[in-house]
Design an enzyme around this catalytic site. Structure first.
Site, mmCIF file in Angstrom:
data_model
loop_
_atom_site.group_PDB
_atom_site.id
_atom_site.type_symbol
_atom_site.label_atom_id
_atom_site.label_comp_id
_atom_site.label_asym_id
_atom_site.label_seq_id
_atom_site.Cartn_x
_atom_site.Cartn_y
_atom_site.Cartn_z
ATOM 1 N N GLY A 66 47.825 89.727 66.846
ATOM 2 C CA GLY A 66 48.289 90.746 67.748
ATOM 3 C C GLY A 66 48.764 89.746 69.225
ATOM 4 C CD GLU A 92 48.439 91.198 61.973
ATOM 5 O OE1 GLU A 92 48.500 91.168 63.024
ATOM 6 O OE2 GLU A 92 49.574 90.844 61.765
#
Length: 291
Positions: A141, A164
């Site tokens: 993020g 991720e």
């Protein structure tokens, strides 16, 4: 998850930014205190937002984005601010999302609450230019947050990445889309499928970052300096310039050219166009009225 846009009292663990060089609050927004960010105005026309969760390496959370989105909107509405700089600490711009917040979510909870939509909905709607000054980790993020901004500056110590896949998920705040548009499908596919990180030097080489600096302070100073230059231009023209460049990322070339020309024509209705061209002919410095 809908943003609450709350202004929180300053936490007792407040850490002063190592980068901010505040002389006096040039913007009223700089006097507001938040729990997860620091807000300064280091020079006239420039808003500086520093992510401030040092113990968590600025891990992103819904609470942090409530603060960030509120500060961004206030700077956007502040007539004394012309550009915004977003940075973190020397160790981390943002080391990723706060996994503790999301690890127990079910599909229905994530889907029904539109989880993290508020993380990526506000920044693209901000009309003033945002410059990310990235030092240390910008992962997951954190990388996506930097990619949402208009210009990225970084230091040679910066580390970008979308890891991720190592958590059994994929990027959820634009990483697979924005990064691919910048560096191409093959390279983006390699990074996202393996979770490999890339350096600040590679970010500059690949076009992810506009500039790469030797030190963290040079990075932040460079971003604030560029923001100052932008803030010294006509706000009408700056907003229009941001719009036409962003439009190139959304439409085909033919539609983009047509949109650009319409905006170009429209600026001849502004007072700043007359002021700028008249000053150029007279070899004078323009005094913008931002109208």
């Amino acid at each position: 998850m809908a943003a609450r846009c709350l202004v929180r009292p300053l936490a007792s663990t407040h850490i002063s930014s190592p980068f901010a060089r505040l002389i006096r609050p040039y913007s009223a927004t700089a006097s507001i205190q938040y729990e997860n960010i620091l807000v300064d105005s280091p020079k006239p026309g420039v808003g500086l937002i520093t992510l401030n969760r040092p113990r968590a390496l600025n891990a992103l959370s819904s609470a942090l984005f409530d603060d960030l989105n509120d500060a961004l909107r206030k700077f956007d509405d502040d007539n004394s601010t012309g550009a915004i700089v977003l940075t973190g600490s020397e160790k981390a711009f943002a080391a990723g999302a706060d996994i503790k917040e999301m690890k127990d979510l079910t599909f229905s909870q994530a889907y029904n609450t539109d989880f993290i939509s508020s993380w990526s909905s506000t920044i693209p709607s901000i009309r003033k230019p945002i410059i990310a000054a990235v030092n240390g980790h910008a992962l997951g993020g954190g990388c996506e947050l930097a990619l949402m901004t208009d210009i990225i500056y970084c230091s040679s110590t910066a580390t970008f990445g979308q890891p991720e896949i190592k958590l059994g998920i994929v990027p959820g705040a634009g990483g697979s889309q924005r990064l691919t548009r910048i560096i191409g499908k093959s390279r983006a596919m390699e990074l996202i499928l393996t979770g490999r990180t890339f350096s600040g030097l590679e970010a500059e080489k690949w076009g992810v970052a506009a500039r790469c600096f030797e030190s963290t302070q040079e990075c932040v100073d460079g971003a604030v300096g560029t923001a100052g230059k932008i803030a010294g231009m006509s706000r009408v023209a700056i907003r229009a310039a941001k719009e036409v460049v962003n439009k190139s990322q959304e439409v085909g070339l033919r539609d983009g050219l047509e949109y650009e020309r319409k905006v170009f024509h429209g600026l001849f209705g502004s007072r700043d166009q007359k002021i700028g061209m008249d000053a150029f002919v007279k070899k004078e410095r323009p005094e913008w009225v931002h109208e």
